[in-house]
Design an enzyme around this catalytic site. Structure first.
Site, PDB file in Angstrom:
ATOM      1  N   HIS A 231      41.522  33.177  40.554  1.00  0.00           N
ATOM      2  CA  HIS A 231      40.769  33.316  41.720  1.00  0.00           C
ATOM      3  C   HIS A 231      40.185  34.597  41.514  1.00  0.00           C
ATOM      4  O   HIS A 231      40.640  35.614  41.257  1.00  0.00           O
ATOM      5  CB  HIS A 231      41.359  33.336  42.982  1.00  0.00           C
TER       6      HIS A 231
ATOM      7  N   HIS B 254      41.796  39.995  47.779  1.00  0.00           N
ATOM      8  CA  HIS B 254      42.509  39.097  48.939  1.00  0.00           C
ATOM      9  C   HIS B 254      41.107  38.468  49.560  1.00  0.00           C
ATOM     10  O   HIS B 254      39.915  38.925  49.449  1.00  0.00           O
ATOM     11  CB  HIS B 254      43.022  39.762  50.281  1.00  0.00           C
TER      12      HIS B 254
ATOM     13  N   GLY C  84      38.280  37.270  51.797  1.00  0.00           N
ATOM     14  CA  GLY C  84      37.700  37.927  52.804  1.00  0.00           C
ATOM     15  C   GLY C  84      37.188  39.435  52.657  1.00  0.00           C
ATOM     16  O   GLY C  84      36.737  39.847  53.573  1.00  0.00           O
TER      17      GLY C  84
ATOM     18  N   GLY D 118      35.362  40.755  50.245  1.00  0.00           N
ATOM     19  CA  GLY D 118      33.885  40.737  49.959  1.00  0.00           C
ATOM     20  C   GLY D 118      33.557  40.560  48.482  1.00  0.00           C
ATOM     21  O   GLY D 118      32.542  41.349  48.052  1.00  0.00           O
ATOM     22  N   LYS D 119      34.385  40.000  47.829  1.00  0.00           N
ATOM     23  CA  LYS D 119      34.062  39.635  46.293  1.00  0.00           C
ATOM     24  C   LYS D 119      32.757  38.876  46.164  1.00  0.00           C
ATOM     25  O   LYS D 119      32.005  39.558  45.477  1.00  0.00           O
ATOM     26  CB  LYS D 119      35.326  38.860  45.706  1.00  0.00           C
ATOM     27  N   SER D 120      32.370  38.029  46.938  1.00  0.00           N
ATOM     28  CA  SER D 120      31.059  37.152  46.640  1.00  0.00           C
ATOM     29  C   SER D 120      30.091  37.903  47.055  1.00  0.00           C
ATOM     30  O   SER D 120      28.818  37.841  46.484  1.00  0.00           O
ATOM     31  CB  SER D 120      31.194  35.674  47.545  1.00  0.00           C
TER      32      SER D 120
ATOM     33  N   ASP E 144      34.634  32.060  42.872  1.00  0.00           N
ATOM     34  CA  ASP E 144      35.750  31.684  43.392  1.00  0.00           C
ATOM     35  C   ASP E 144      37.014  31.240  42.544  1.00  0.00           C
ATOM     36  O   ASP E 144      37.909  31.733  42.588  1.00  0.00           O
ATOM     37  CB  ASP E 144      35.196  30.324  44.104  1.00  0.00           C
TER      38      ASP E 144
ATOM     39  N   ARG F  68      43.204  59.088  41.279  1.00  0.00           N
ATOM     40  CA  ARG F  68      41.750  60.271  41.553  1.00  0.00           C
ATOM     41  C   ARG F  68      41.117  60.532  40.450  1.00  0.00           C
ATOM     42  O   ARG F  68      40.134  60.898  40.367  1.00  0.00           O
ATOM     43  CB  ARG F  68      42.474  61.232  42.411  1.00  0.00           C
TER      44      ARG F  68
END
Length: 308
Positions: free
Chosen positions: A138, A154, A156, A158-160, A177, A243
């Site tokens: 995924h 996860h 939602g 903001g990957k797409s 997807d 960091r």
């Protein structure tokens, strides 16, 4: 694993069907190619009959020196129930006995003008891409500066939307997807979109969009090597992130360990720009320039100087 038939080879390559066009539905079960040189001399102790049988100049010349009866006898031994097809390279026209033995066992005979070595390589690569074990992951798979980057996280996060920004910036979408991966060799993982998801993207609020229609053929590609995984994670109070960039995280895909970077997601951060920088930095590291290592060496020298 995809079912592959002789017809798939005919559709992919510029083959001449010498005989057996009614048998093109024969299934090919392995990407390995056999050149039956030893078998033509009569050695059948180990004959991989389930492989595509490729006849180069050496095999063709040896066959042509035989008598008709000898040739028919050998070809009948080569033509097994599980033999998918015979291919002759360099435009060589097989003898009548080859066609007779092939017809008796419903085996198609093809001819190609390509050299034997190149044809073998092309066939192996094509068959392996179809027959190799596949796994689905995924995420969004995108080509950034020639590097294949899998964006995970996860639902939602903001990957797409991030991938859409990258496409608008001139980079290319491979899959959204769900991504299908297969191993091409010991160190290379290739990824592509399932047929139903090819060239399309889901953007919350807009629904499904066709990236190729909106941005042109240059905005998509069919497959790409996987070089880097970028995991988008929500920035929380107790979240910890590297960091300096010295901690190396890897994720195993099939039999290959792929470098992985965790990037915190927060309102106001331009994630697409960060991913572009990550791609450039990854390429710089692969060329021997490691900014984190250089900084660490400078810090060590500074500490030593102050101590002295």
């Amino acid at each position: 694993m995809t079912k592959v038939t002789v017809k798939d080879l005919v559709d992919q390559f510029d083959f001449k069907i010498v005989s057996g066009d009614e048998y093109l539905d024969r299934e090919i079960i392995t990407s390995d190619i056999s050149r039956p040189g030893l078998e033509i001399t009569g050695y059948f102790n180990y004959y991989p009959s389930e492989r595509v049988q490729l006849f180069g100049r050496a095999e063709f010349t040896y066959l042509s020196k035989m008598t008709s009866d000898e040739r028919l006898l050998i070809m009948r031994r080569l033509a097994r129930d599980d033999t998918p097809l015979f291919i002759f390279s360099r435009g060589q026209e097989p003898e009548y006995e080859v066609l007779q033995a092939a017809a008796e066992n419903h085996i198609p005979v093809l001819s190609s003008t390509t050299t034997t070595t190149r044809l073998s390589s092309n066939l192996t690569e094509f068959l392996h891409s179809l027959l190799a074990e596949r796994i689905s992951k995924h995420g969004v798979f995108i080509d950034v500066y020639g590097l294949g980057i899998l964006i995970t996280g996860h639902s939602g996060v903001g990957k797409s939307e991030t991938a859409l920004e990258l496409v608008k910036g001139g980079h290319r979408l491979v899959a959204d997807d769900r991504v299908d991966f297969y191993q091409r060799d010991d160190t290379t993982i290739m990824g592509e979109a399932p047929e139903i998801l090819r060239n399309v993207m889901e953007v919350r609020g807009l629904g499904i969009i066709d990236v190729m229609t909106l941005y042109g053929a240059g905005a998509v590609r069919k497959e790409q090597q996987l070089n880097l995984i970028i995991d988008l994670r929500e920035l929380k109070k107790d979240s910890t992130f590297d960091r300096l960039g010295t901690a190396e995280e890897r994720e195993r895909i099939l039999d290959v360990d792929i470098p992985k970077i965790a990037i915190p997601v927060q309102t106001g951060r331009n994630i697409s720009s960060i991913i572009e920088v990550a791609a450039i930095n990854f390429r710089a590291k692969s060329m021997g320039f490691d900014a984190a290592k250089m900084f660490d060496e400078r810090l060590t020298r500074l500490i030593n100087n102050n101590t002295n």
